[in-house]
Motif scaffolding. Structure first.
Motif, mmCIF file in Angstrom:
data_model
loop_
_atom_site.group_PDB
_atom_site.id
_atom_site.type_symbol
_atom_site.label_atom_id
_atom_site.label_comp_id
_atom_site.label_asym_id
_atom_site.label_seq_id
_atom_site.Cartn_x
_atom_site.Cartn_y
_atom_site.Cartn_z
ATOM 1 N N LEU A 28 1.021 -0.907 0.090
ATOM 2 C CA LEU A 28 -0.085 -0.117 0.085
ATOM 3 C C LEU A 28 1.122 1.640 0.332
ATOM 4 O O LEU A 28 1.503 1.478 1.120
ATOM 5 N N ALA A 29 0.594 1.904 -0.932
ATOM 6 C CA ALA A 29 1.365 3.316 -0.958
ATOM 7 C C ALA A 29 0.723 4.209 -0.688
ATOM 8 O O ALA A 29 -0.324 4.332 0.030
ATOM 9 N N ASN A 105 -2.122 14.672 -5.845
ATOM 10 C CA ASN A 105 -0.892 14.541 -4.583
ATOM 11 C C ASN A 105 -0.842 13.121 -3.816
ATOM 12 O O ASN A 105 -0.139 13.895 -3.233
ATOM 13 N N LEU A 106 -1.528 12.400 -4.300
ATOM 14 C CA LEU A 106 -1.756 11.157 -3.215
ATOM 15 C C LEU A 106 -1.367 10.075 -4.349
ATOM 16 O O LEU A 106 0.090 9.566 -3.849
ATOM 17 N N ALA A 107 -1.629 9.608 -5.570
ATOM 18 C CA ALA A 107 -0.239 8.774 -5.831
ATOM 19 C C ALA A 107 1.043 8.789 -6.705
ATOM 20 O O ALA A 107 1.308 9.370 -6.287
ATOM 21 N N THR A 108 1.308 7.796 -6.250
ATOM 22 C CA THR A 108 2.838 7.835 -6.395
ATOM 23 C C THR A 108 3.690 7.040 -7.876
ATOM 24 O O THR A 108 2.863 6.177 -8.720
ATOM 25 N N THR A 109 4.456 7.065 -7.693
ATOM 26 C CA THR A 109 5.190 6.938 -9.108
ATOM 27 C C THR A 109 5.368 5.773 -8.836
ATOM 28 O O THR A 109 4.631 4.308 -9.916
ATOM 29 N N GLY A 110 5.490 4.157 -7.980
ATOM 30 C CA GLY A 110 5.301 3.306 -8.380
ATOM 31 C C GLY A 110 4.191 2.868 -8.349
ATOM 32 O O GLY A 110 3.684 1.619 -8.960
ATOM 33 N N GLY A 111 2.894 3.300 -7.416
ATOM 34 C CA GLY A 111 1.651 2.445 -7.234
ATOM 35 C C GLY A 111 0.873 2.966 -9.276
ATOM 36 O O GLY A 111 0.678 2.022 -9.157
ATOM 37 N N THR A 213 11.063 -0.035 -6.587
ATOM 38 C CA THR A 213 12.387 1.115 -6.140
ATOM 39 C C THR A 213 12.567 2.105 -6.628
ATOM 40 O O THR A 213 12.532 3.101 -6.039
ATOM 41 N N ALA A 214 12.006 1.923 -7.715
ATOM 42 C CA ALA A 214 12.784 3.925 -8.430
ATOM 43 C C ALA A 214 11.983 2.474 -10.066
ATOM 44 O O ALA A 214 11.953 1.817 -9.825
ATOM 45 N N VAL A 215 12.747 3.882 -10.551
ATOM 46 C CA VAL A 215 12.198 4.383 -12.449
ATOM 47 C C VAL A 215 13.258 4.854 -12.506
ATOM 48 O O VAL A 215 13.916 6.184 -12.207
ATOM 49 N N GLU A 216 14.261 4.415 -13.773
ATOM 50 C CA GLU A 216 15.403 5.127 -14.169
ATOM 51 C C GLU A 216 14.707 5.694 -16.132
ATOM 52 O O GLU A 216 14.510 5.030 -16.736
ATOM 53 N N LEU A 217 15.397 7.217 -15.788
ATOM 54 C CA LEU A 217 14.794 7.278 -17.164
ATOM 55 C C LEU A 217 16.138 7.641 -18.236
ATOM 56 O O LEU A 217 17.313 8.104 -17.304
ATOM 57 N N PRO A 218 17.101 7.366 -19.168
ATOM 58 C CA PRO A 218 17.689 8.077 -19.287
ATOM 59 C C PRO A 218 18.315 8.869 -19.696
ATOM 60 O O PRO A 218 16.741 10.003 -20.222
ATOM 61 N N PRO A 219 19.373 9.601 -21.136
ATOM 62 C CA PRO A 219 19.673 10.559 -21.191
ATOM 63 C C PRO A 219 18.675 11.570 -22.094
ATOM 64 O O PRO A 219 18.077 10.301 -22.975
ATOM 65 N N ALA A 220 17.587 12.420 -21.891
ATOM 66 C CA ALA A 220 16.611 12.702 -22.864
ATOM 67 C C ALA A 220 17.049 12.776 -24.602
ATOM 68 O O ALA A 220 18.304 13.790 -24.639
#
Length: 359
Positions: A28-29, A105-111, A213-220
């Protein structure tokens, strides 16, 4: 009321251990999707493990140009981050077009990544649904299908993935960092979600107990944009959405050549749909309206619209060509003569005003 146990994890490793150790446990997040499903009686977890206070809530620009987004970064905060807005506008635009301000405001990246692929029949426990109860059938196949898939569906499920953010992440070629009982692993976001096949109850490739645990973006890439077509201006899922990131060989040329690009579509499939056929047509090609339409046609060649959503085929074609024109500066097509067909396909009630809808 259905009873359940609530535990607040001390760290990511203990959260993984708690959920892995119980088949009825869930993370739960922000809870914006999980709590809804519990209220509707769609889900009834025996244990909720709260990961919202574990940190993992920063946006970090790494030395090699990548960006690491913690799983608990709120959607509103990510959309407002100045580095994201400047370097990855497609992601900021997608986030701002999703749900309402209160939910962002509540929703998370992982969620957001883990919200269930769903339709009105999944949300209604009184109807058969293979996603909710495998083997019971798909009510949507012969039912109301305006919002449903035209690509990658199966006889077992025709629902579409609801996330705007995930479509942008697919176009950015992002990676998802996952922690499980065996340690970390990194998945390309395009491989993270599943098509329904004969197991539509499985939305992702995650094993039970694995935690994003995270999301990683390559150089834009230098240019990117997101466009969402929907039935109303806010708090509505996409009928069709398009995310594009691209690089031109000569920005100042009258007709520049597309050096590289990535395209993802939303509202058309069980997962964010990476438009690989369209990309292949456009990579190394001049940025012209004719090439844009040829690319869209190549991607849509195997579309299988249902009884109520045939309009999604021209809508996807039109929206994709519009975003590509916007990013490359290509001229718009000449207006059709009075009494002739619309130059970009039929425009009935479902398509009217498509270019103005969304963000």
């Amino acid at each position: 009321m259905m009873p359940f146990e609530y535990r607040r994890a001390d760290n990511a490793e203990s959260a993984v251990a708690l959920v892995s150790g119980s088949p009825q446990a869930a993370f739960l997040a922000g809870g914006t999707n999980m709590v809804d499903r519990m209220k509707l009686g769609v889900d009834s977890p025996g244990l909720l493990v709260d990961v919202s206070r574990l940190g993992m809530d920063a946006v970090e620009v790494l030395r090699d140009g990548r960006v690491r987004i913690g799983t608990n970064v709120r959607n509103a905060d990510l959309a407002a981050n100045m580095h994201i807005r400047r370097r990855y506008p497609v992601l900021a635009q997608a986030l701002l077009s999703g749900a309402s301000g209160q939910l962002r405001n509540l929703a998370t990246t992982g969620g957001n990544l883990l919200q269930r692929t769903r339709c009105v029949y999944f949300q209604n426990p009184t109807t058969p649904c293979n996603k909710r109860e495998p083997g019971t059938g798909c009510s949507a196949v012969d039912g109301y299908t305006r919002y449903h898939a035209i690509l990658g569906a199966s006889e077992h499920c025709v629902a579409t993935h609801p996330s705007d953010m995930a479509v942008a992440l697919a176009a950015l070629d992002a990676a998802v960092v996952v922690l499980g009982s065996a340690g970390d692993r990194i998945l390309p976001v395009s491989d993270f979600h599943r098509l329904p096949g004969d197991e539509p109850d499985k939305d992702t490739v995650l094993a039970h107990g694995e935690l994003v645990t995270a999301v990683e973006l390559p150089p834009a890439m230098p240019r990117s944009a997101y466009r969402k077509v929907r039935d109303r201006a806010s708090y509505a899922f996409a009928l069709v959405s398009v995310a594009v990131a691209l690089e031109l060989e000569d920005d100042d040329a009258a007709t520049p050549v597309i050096r590289d690009l990535r395209i993802a579509l939303g509202g058309v499939a069980h997962k964010p749909w990476r438009a690989l056929q369209a990309e292949a047509v456009l990579r190394g090609a001049p940025a012209t309206q004719e090439n844009f339409r040829a690319a869209a046609d190549a991607e849509l060649a195997f579309a299988e619209p249902l009884s109520d959503n045939g309009f999604k085929v021209p809508m996807t074609r039109n929206t994709l060509t519009a975003v590509l024109r916007e990013l490359t500066g290509a001229p718009a097509p000449e207006p059709a003569a009075e009494g002739t067909d619309h130059p970009e396909g039929p425009e009935g009630p479902a398509e009217a005003g498509w270019e103005e809808m969304g963000s």
